[in-house]
Scaffold this motif. Structure first.
Motif, PDB file in Angstrom:
ATOM      1  N   LEU A 328       1.008  -1.181  -0.072  1.00  0.00           N
ATOM      2  CA  LEU A 328      -0.038   0.024  -0.067  1.00  0.00           C
ATOM      3  C   LEU A 328       0.750   1.296  -0.113  1.00  0.00           C
ATOM      4  CD1 LEU A 328      -2.641  -0.956   2.674  1.00  0.00           C
ATOM      5  CD2 LEU A 328      -2.935  -0.626   0.214  1.00  0.00           C
ATOM      6  N   VAL A 330       0.544   5.332   0.524  1.00  0.00           N
ATOM      7  CA  VAL A 330      -0.457   6.090   1.050  1.00  0.00           C
ATOM      8  C   VAL A 330       0.102   7.524   0.998  1.00  0.00           C
ATOM      9  CG1 VAL A 330      -1.487   4.227   2.410  1.00  0.00           C
ATOM     10  CG2 VAL A 330       0.409   5.910   3.492  1.00  0.00           C
ATOM     11  N   ILE A 339      -5.274   5.689   0.416  1.00  0.00           N
ATOM     12  CA  ILE A 339      -4.626   4.657  -0.326  1.00  0.00           C
ATOM     13  C   ILE A 339      -4.268   5.448  -1.850  1.00  0.00           C
ATOM     14  CG2 ILE A 339      -4.241   2.352  -1.351  1.00  0.00           C
ATOM     15  CD1 ILE A 339      -4.424   2.644   1.606  1.00  0.00           C
TER      16      ILE A 339
END
Length: 406
Positions: A328, A330, A339
């Motif tokens: 992920l 971010v 995200i």
């Protein structure tokens, strides 16, 4: 220790402006930056002692304070920008002097430009009278910070002198060209007549790549075109990542190269971004970029007048790059994480995460105001096998097991 959040989401601020002279007289509003008044430069006799302190933004860019028209402004040192750029929203903009200035290529697409003449500008021991700056929108996301800067200081201001960047001490200075204040591995360097930015060469997998832009405003490490990566024929796994330029986001491949050679220097285990076909580098006729994510491991001398870049290993040289184990990438939005990208082949992709999802807690801890530099941010590159409880902002809790995947 490197910041976990934005080492994995380097943010780019590359701008290439046409340097062609107009063929015949045209109205001032349509004259290219290269044809305008360049100003008069003066390097102080004591410039060697005039170090400029800086901090690194969450996007690995050199942020400092300088003077424009006698007032302090915040700036990013950006050798990948052809002409110094002033943010349209900056209080330093004088709308009465601002004229239209065409457009330029940037990562993510193109941007509209203005032009503003200036009286005085000063960085450390360097002063300029006359000249001007290009003007465009400069969003905060281009530096990975919650607040924007006023200026991107480009090659037009820097290239007439040697630039000594001491990343370990968080300071830089401008020196007369030809000075060699420290020893290190040398690589070729020039200011491209076609693109008006700093350029060198690199060798990846035994394949020479040229030219590559030396871009202190690019927070990533090494970036290559898809063709360059294919020619290097490296048998290593890859994933995907996202970057942000002045014109918006761009998705690229991401891998760890066993080694990259720059002139006399060989660096091992280097993070490499792989641009898709038709990406920014290919569109402007270069083989890739060397960014601040790589340069910050060294003390760096950039001296295009002497045709050399010199790199001396710093305390972080040789440290393996931080790898995501979450998959992920971010961004910070006040009290939450958004995200920006779900990396290909990672555990997050396998468990259904989507771009745009928002996170408000990590293992029950709310997102702190200083998230980017806090220990909480280390979760995204934590030890494989760790299970992290991520609290979405709708109250849902999702558990994610961290894994090596590239």
């Amino acid at each position: 220790m490197r910041r976990a959040l934005f080492t994995l989401v380097p943010l780019l601020a590359v701008l290439i402006v046409s340097a062609r002279e107009p063929a015949k007289p045209v109205p001032a509003a349509s004259i290219s930056p290269a044809a305008r008044d360049r100003g008069v430069y003066h390097l102080a006799d004591d410039a060697e002692a005039r170090w400029v302190p800086f901090d690194l933004t969450p996007g690995n860019q050199i942020r400092f304070t300088m003077q424009l028209e006698g007032r302090d402004v915040t700036a990013i040192l950006d050798t990948g920008v052809s002409y110094t750029l002033l943010a349209k929203a900056s209080p330093a903009v004088d709308t009465a002097k601002l004229v239209a200035g065409g457009s330029a290529r940037a990562i993510g697409g193109s941007v509209e430009l203005g032009w503003m003449p200036t009286r005085t500008l000063a960085i450390g021991g360097l002063a300029r009278t006359g000249g001007g700056v290009t003007v465009t929108d400069l969003p905060a996301i281009a530096t990975g910070s919650l607040s924007a800067v006023d200026l991107l200081v480009g090659a037009d201001l820097l290239a007439g002198h040697a630039l000594d960047i001491d990343y370990a001490a968080h300071r830089f200075r401008l020196l007369p060209s030809g000075r060699l204040p420290f020893k290190g591995g040398a690589a070729p360097l020039r200011v491209s007549p076609e693109r008006s930015v700093y350029e060198s060469t690199a060798t990846l997998g035994g394949r020479r790549l040229a030219p590559v832009i030396v871009d202190t405003g690019d927070g990533s490490s090494i970036t290559v075109t898809k063709d360059g990566w294919k020619a290097a024929a490296l048998n290593v796994p890859s994933t995907t990542a996202i970057s942000f330029g002045l014109a918006g986001p761009a998705v690229s491949g991401l891998a760890i190269a066993p080694d990259v050679r720059l002139g006399e220097l060989t660096a091992h285990a280097v993070e490499v971004r792989i641009e898709p076909a038709g990406g920014f580098s290919q569109s402007i006729g270069v083989a890739g970029r060397i960014g601040s994510g790589f340069l910050q491991n060294y003390r760096v001398l950039l001296d295009p007048g002497a045709r050399r870049m010199v790199l001396s290993p710093g305390p972080k040289a040789g440290t393996p790059p931080l790898r995501s184990t979450s998959g992920l990438l971010v961004g910070v939005e006040k009290n939450r994480l958004k995200i920006l990208h779900v990396m290909r082949g990672g555990p997050a992709a396998a468990s259904g995460w989507k771009d745009g999802d928002t996170i408000c807690t990590i293992d029950g801890t709310p997102i702190p105001p200083d998230y980017a530099t806090s220990p909480v941010a280390s979760w995204s590159a934590g030890a494989p096998g760790r299970i992290v409880a991520l609290g979405l902002c709708d109250g849902t809790i999702r558990k994610l097991e961290l894994t090596h995947f590239y």
